[in-house]
Design a protein around this motif. Sequence first.
Motif, mmCIF file in Angstrom:
data_model
loop_
_atom_site.group_PDB
_atom_site.id
_atom_site.type_symbol
_atom_site.label_atom_id
_atom_site.label_comp_id
_atom_site.label_asym_id
_atom_site.label_seq_id
_atom_site.Cartn_x
_atom_site.Cartn_y
_atom_site.Cartn_z
ATOM 1 N N LEU A 231 0.901 -1.256 -0.048
ATOM 2 C CA LEU A 231 0.061 0.048 0.000
ATOM 3 C C LEU A 231 0.980 1.202 -0.044
ATOM 4 C CD1 LEU A 231 -2.840 1.307 0.390
ATOM 5 C CD2 LEU A 231 -2.447 1.124 2.517
ATOM 6 N N SER B 206 -5.724 9.789 1.762
ATOM 7 C CA SER B 206 -5.968 8.444 1.034
ATOM 8 C C SER B 206 -5.644 7.307 1.592
ATOM 9 C CB SER B 206 -5.224 8.590 -0.622
ATOM 10 O OG SER B 206 -5.539 9.619 -1.114
ATOM 11 N N ASN C 222 -8.545 6.805 4.098
ATOM 12 C CA ASN C 222 -9.813 6.301 3.653
ATOM 13 C C ASN C 222 -9.620 4.978 3.376
ATOM 14 O OD1 ASN C 222 -10.826 9.089 3.449
ATOM 15 N ND2 ASN C 222 -10.389 9.322 1.645
ATOM 16 N N THR C 223 -8.422 4.562 2.936
ATOM 17 C CA THR C 223 -8.278 3.211 2.614
ATOM 18 C C THR C 223 -8.431 2.240 3.624
ATOM 19 O OG1 THR C 223 -6.777 3.734 0.835
ATOM 20 C CG2 THR C 223 -6.506 1.580 1.585
ATOM 21 N N ILE D 219 -4.590 -5.776 1.274
ATOM 22 C CA ILE D 219 -5.419 -4.886 1.292
ATOM 23 C C ILE D 219 -6.576 -4.777 0.236
ATOM 24 C CG2 ILE D 219 -5.318 -2.061 0.907
ATOM 25 C CD1 ILE D 219 -4.278 -2.506 3.500
ATOM 26 N N SER E 266 -9.498 -0.054 -3.469
ATOM 27 C CA SER E 266 -10.212 0.959 -3.691
ATOM 28 C C SER E 266 -10.014 2.024 -4.412
ATOM 29 C CB SER E 266 -11.348 1.156 -2.570
ATOM 30 O OG SER E 266 -12.178 1.931 -2.765
ATOM 31 N N ALA F 225 -11.465 5.061 -2.412
ATOM 32 C CA ALA F 225 -10.666 5.241 -1.355
ATOM 33 C C ALA F 225 -9.067 5.918 -1.489
ATOM 34 C CB ALA F 225 -10.586 3.994 -0.331
ATOM 35 N N GLU F 226 -8.429 5.334 -2.641
ATOM 36 C CA GLU F 226 -7.035 5.903 -2.836
ATOM 37 C C GLU F 226 -7.209 6.942 -3.842
ATOM 38 O OE1 GLU F 226 -5.141 2.417 -4.971
ATOM 39 O OE2 GLU F 226 -5.485 1.347 -3.010
#
Length: 415
Positions: free
Chosen positions: A76, A85, A88-89, A174, A177, A180-181
């Motif tokens: 990630l 970000s 959010n992830t 992970i 998304s 989210a990213e």
Amino acid sequence: MLQQLCRGTAAGTLVLAVLFLVIATATAHNITKLLEKHPEFSTFNHYLTTTHLAPEINRRTTITVCVVDNSAMSDLLAKQLSIYSIKNTLSLHVLLDYFGAKKLHQITNGTALAATMFQATGSAPGSSGFVNITDLKGGKVGFGLQDSDDIDAMYVKSVEEVPYNISIIQISKILPSQVAEAPTPSPSEMNLTGIMSAHGCKVFAETLQASDAVKTFQENAIGGLTVFCPLDDVFKAFLPKYKNLTAAGKISLLEYHGLPVYNSMSMLKSNNGITNTLATDGANKYDFVIQNDGEVVTLQTKVVTAKITGTLLDEQPVAIYTIDKVLKPRELFKKEIPAPAPAPAPETEKPADAPKAHSHKHKKGAATPAADSPADSPSDEDPADQTTDGNGAVRLNGWRFVLAGISGLAALLLL
């Protein structure tokens, strides 16, 4: 004798049960402490703290955290996402329901849809903040985003479980998304007044935009900023008073609605006390008290008490909340400070058989009892400080009342 023995046993059992209930209620989980025992998740744990997700998790109950090991976190971080970000992830990996190992393998109809903290923030468009959990053949469990037919990660093991409170489970990787990213604007690029205007604070936002105070807000957004925005009807009714302030007073009034630090809602709910504002400058205190009572957070000036009614934005390092009243600093509204209620005069009882008192005249210059009464003397302490200190005393006395109640109940059962 036997009856008394039974009553005593029942009383003892009841006391132990009540004490256990009180202790269990007072105990809260701490996600970072739970993960400290598992070094293979140290990177995930670090970013829970860095993104301020940890306190959000700690204040919730009936929750599941899907952690990944340090290797999966490296994948990630290799994407070089902004901290916003990453938040959010990771919030996509916090399920707002309890899924222990047993429940994962007993899902009704083999599949369950779980809302996540990412969905709860309002930042996830549509249903992109939901996760599908599927009980596969052979005792395997898969995880995938609702808007995807793929199984993106597999259940590995249960890490920690506090039944029906918090479950920490490991998944293989992970959950990917794009939503989210997605890149988020940096604090310096945020249109603070635009966010306020779009969510019920247009009058305050337009007033701020027309003032030099807007520069102070924008400059602090980079390092940390919390804004308390009065709703439209509230600030519109206040405008006549605002227009009567001096130019400097108008700037101070607007800056009084901002703090030079970031405060998430969980931080506001866990901290009581005096705070400085953007208007604080040397001798000009321009402070107020943050006070919480369960889920309710109030802001107490000497003139008015306002309640936080909603969250417009909570993305570190900026948070914007709506409030139901305009914050009036005592430095600008001294005439509106409520007068303290007079203390009742002490009552003295005269014995029924007491002889009639002789009349005496006070000597010239002698103090009268009223002059010596501490109730009539002004307090040197700040009322706001007294409020904060008083809460600590109330909490201590609350435990005494609980223990006293338990003792009294046990005594009744022993009769």
